[in-house]
Design a protein around this motif. Sequence first.
Motif, PDB file in Angstrom:
ATOM      1  N   PRO A  81     -14.821   7.313   7.347  1.00 16.31           N
ATOM      2  CA  PRO A  81     -14.536   8.332   6.560  1.00 16.31           C
ATOM      3  C   PRO A  81     -14.630   8.472   5.230  1.00 16.31           C
ATOM      4  O   PRO A  81     -14.487   7.417   4.806  1.00 16.31           O
ATOM      5  N   ASP A  82     -13.855   9.110   4.546  1.00 19.20           N
ATOM      6  CA  ASP A  82     -14.075   9.465   3.402  1.00 19.20           C
ATOM      7  C   ASP A  82     -12.536   8.538   2.243  1.00 19.20           C
ATOM      8  O   ASP A  82     -12.397   8.551   1.766  1.00 19.20           O
ATOM      9  N   VAL A  83     -11.764   9.073   3.091  1.00 20.86           N
ATOM     10  CA  VAL A  83     -10.571   9.326   2.898  1.00 20.86           C
ATOM     11  C   VAL A  83      -9.125   8.505   4.267  1.00 20.86           C
ATOM     12  O   VAL A  83      -9.395   9.225   5.438  1.00 20.86           O
ATOM     13  N   VAL A  84      -8.569   7.832   4.418  1.00 28.70           N
ATOM     14  CA  VAL A  84      -7.503   7.126   5.378  1.00 28.70           C
ATOM     15  C   VAL A  84      -6.353   7.754   5.472  1.00 28.70           C
ATOM     16  O   VAL A  84      -5.716   7.423   3.693  1.00 28.70           O
ATOM     17  N   LEU A  85      -5.305   8.026   5.698  1.00 24.68           N
ATOM     18  CA  LEU A  85      -3.435   8.216   5.968  1.00 24.68           C
ATOM     19  C   LEU A  85      -3.176   7.361   6.388  1.00 24.68           C
ATOM     20  O   LEU A  85      -3.116   7.431   8.021  1.00 24.68           O
ATOM     21  N   MET A  86      -3.049   6.504   5.733  1.00 27.84           N
ATOM     22  CA  MET A  86      -2.266   4.805   6.127  1.00 27.84           C
ATOM     23  C   MET A  86      -0.591   5.091   6.799  1.00 27.84           C
ATOM     24  O   MET A  86      -0.289   5.269   5.571  1.00 27.84           O
ATOM     25  N   ASP A  87      -0.001   5.193   7.670  1.00 28.19           N
ATOM     26  CA  ASP A  87       1.367   4.747   8.007  1.00 28.19           C
ATOM     27  C   ASP A  87       1.833   3.912   7.436  1.00 28.19           C
ATOM     28  O   ASP A  87       1.322   2.623   7.766  1.00 28.19           O
ATOM     29  N   VAL A  88       2.993   3.439   6.862  1.00 25.48           N
ATOM     30  CA  VAL A  88       3.295   1.904   6.692  1.00 25.48           C
ATOM     31  C   VAL A  88       3.618   1.333   7.976  1.00 25.48           C
ATOM     32  O   VAL A  88       3.366   0.072   8.031  1.00 25.48           O
ATOM     33  N   ASP A  93       1.024  -3.591  10.089  1.00 20.48           N
ATOM     34  CA  ASP A  93       1.799  -2.411   8.920  1.00 20.48           C
ATOM     35  C   ASP A  93       0.365  -2.140   8.424  1.00 20.48           C
ATOM     36  O   ASP A  93      -1.160  -2.544   8.335  1.00 20.48           O
ATOM     37  N   GLY A  94       0.444  -0.964   8.257  1.00 22.38           N
ATOM     38  CA  GLY A  94      -0.002   0.309   6.945  1.00 22.38           C
ATOM     39  C   GLY A  94       0.190  -1.172   5.875  1.00 22.38           C
ATOM     40  O   GLY A  94      -1.997  -0.962   5.080  1.00 22.38           O
ATOM     41  N   ILE A  95       0.495  -1.464   4.863  1.00 20.33           N
ATOM     42  CA  ILE A  95      -0.228  -2.512   4.062  1.00 20.33           C
ATOM     43  C   ILE A  95      -1.173  -3.277   4.618  1.00 20.33           C
ATOM     44  O   ILE A  95      -2.113  -3.419   3.666  1.00 20.33           O
ATOM     45  N   GLU A  96      -1.117  -4.419   5.232  1.00 24.37           N
ATOM     46  CA  GLU A  96      -1.580  -4.978   6.236  1.00 24.37           C
ATOM     47  C   GLU A  96      -3.167  -4.767   6.094  1.00 24.37           C
ATOM     48  O   GLU A  96      -4.024  -4.967   6.366  1.00 24.37           O
ATOM     49  N   GLY A  97      -2.485  -3.587   7.209  1.00 26.11           N
ATOM     50  CA  GLY A  97      -4.122  -2.616   7.607  1.00 26.11           C
ATOM     51  C   GLY A  97      -4.552  -2.265   6.210  1.00 26.11           C
ATOM     52  O   GLY A  97      -5.847  -1.878   6.294  1.00 26.11           O
TER      53      GLY A  97
END
Length: 226
Positions: free
Chosen positions: A51-58, A64-68
């Motif tokens: 992907p060009d952009v990833v929308l990541m929940d926290v 979690d989203g930070i480590e992800g």
Amino acid sequence: MTGTIRVALVDDEAMVRVGLRMVLSAEPDLEVVGEAADGGAAVAMVAETSPDVVLMDVRMPGVDGIEGARRVLAAAPEVKVVVLTTFDEDEYVEAALRAGVSGFLLKVAPPERLVDAVRMVASGGGLLDPSVTVRVIESFATAAPARVPRSARLDSLTERERDVLRLIGRGLSNAEIAAELYLGETTVKTHVSNVLAKLGVRDRVQAVVAAYESGHVRPGEAPGTA
């Protein structure tokens, strides 16, 4: 950016992913190419779908989203990660800044804001929502020691580029910077590109962090002041 923007969704709630997919898929230039339910699964999904952009929940169980975000950016630094957050998660946003994300989006944002955010980040911009980002960055910068001396990052900037960086640090858009400095918007875009290149950062969010950490912008400082 020209052509279709490829977007990946990372959220543990299936219904949230469905909603995001519906909004994004309705746009002819956006394509949802993959989904994952936590930050750990996101790494493999990103590798498979590019992907060009990833929308990541926290907030997600497992990773979690930070480590992800850290893992995704370590494996695919060219990908832009936008963190989905809420007003009461300042500590998460500070951590996301350190992880190198390209922006933040409130979960309560209207659909058109989501679409604009994806396009903005994909084109190389940073998503600086004044209702969240400036407040959090100021808190982050106040608590964080200046890890890089001011001269190491700023000596190569012209005076006009320093003015532009200062206004980027206040969360102003290119159009707002152009009005503030009485410049054309195209000229501002050129200055912004030069600032990013000279600071060795990839987008506006990281430029803001550099501006605060170097002391070029100070918490509570009014736009345009030194």
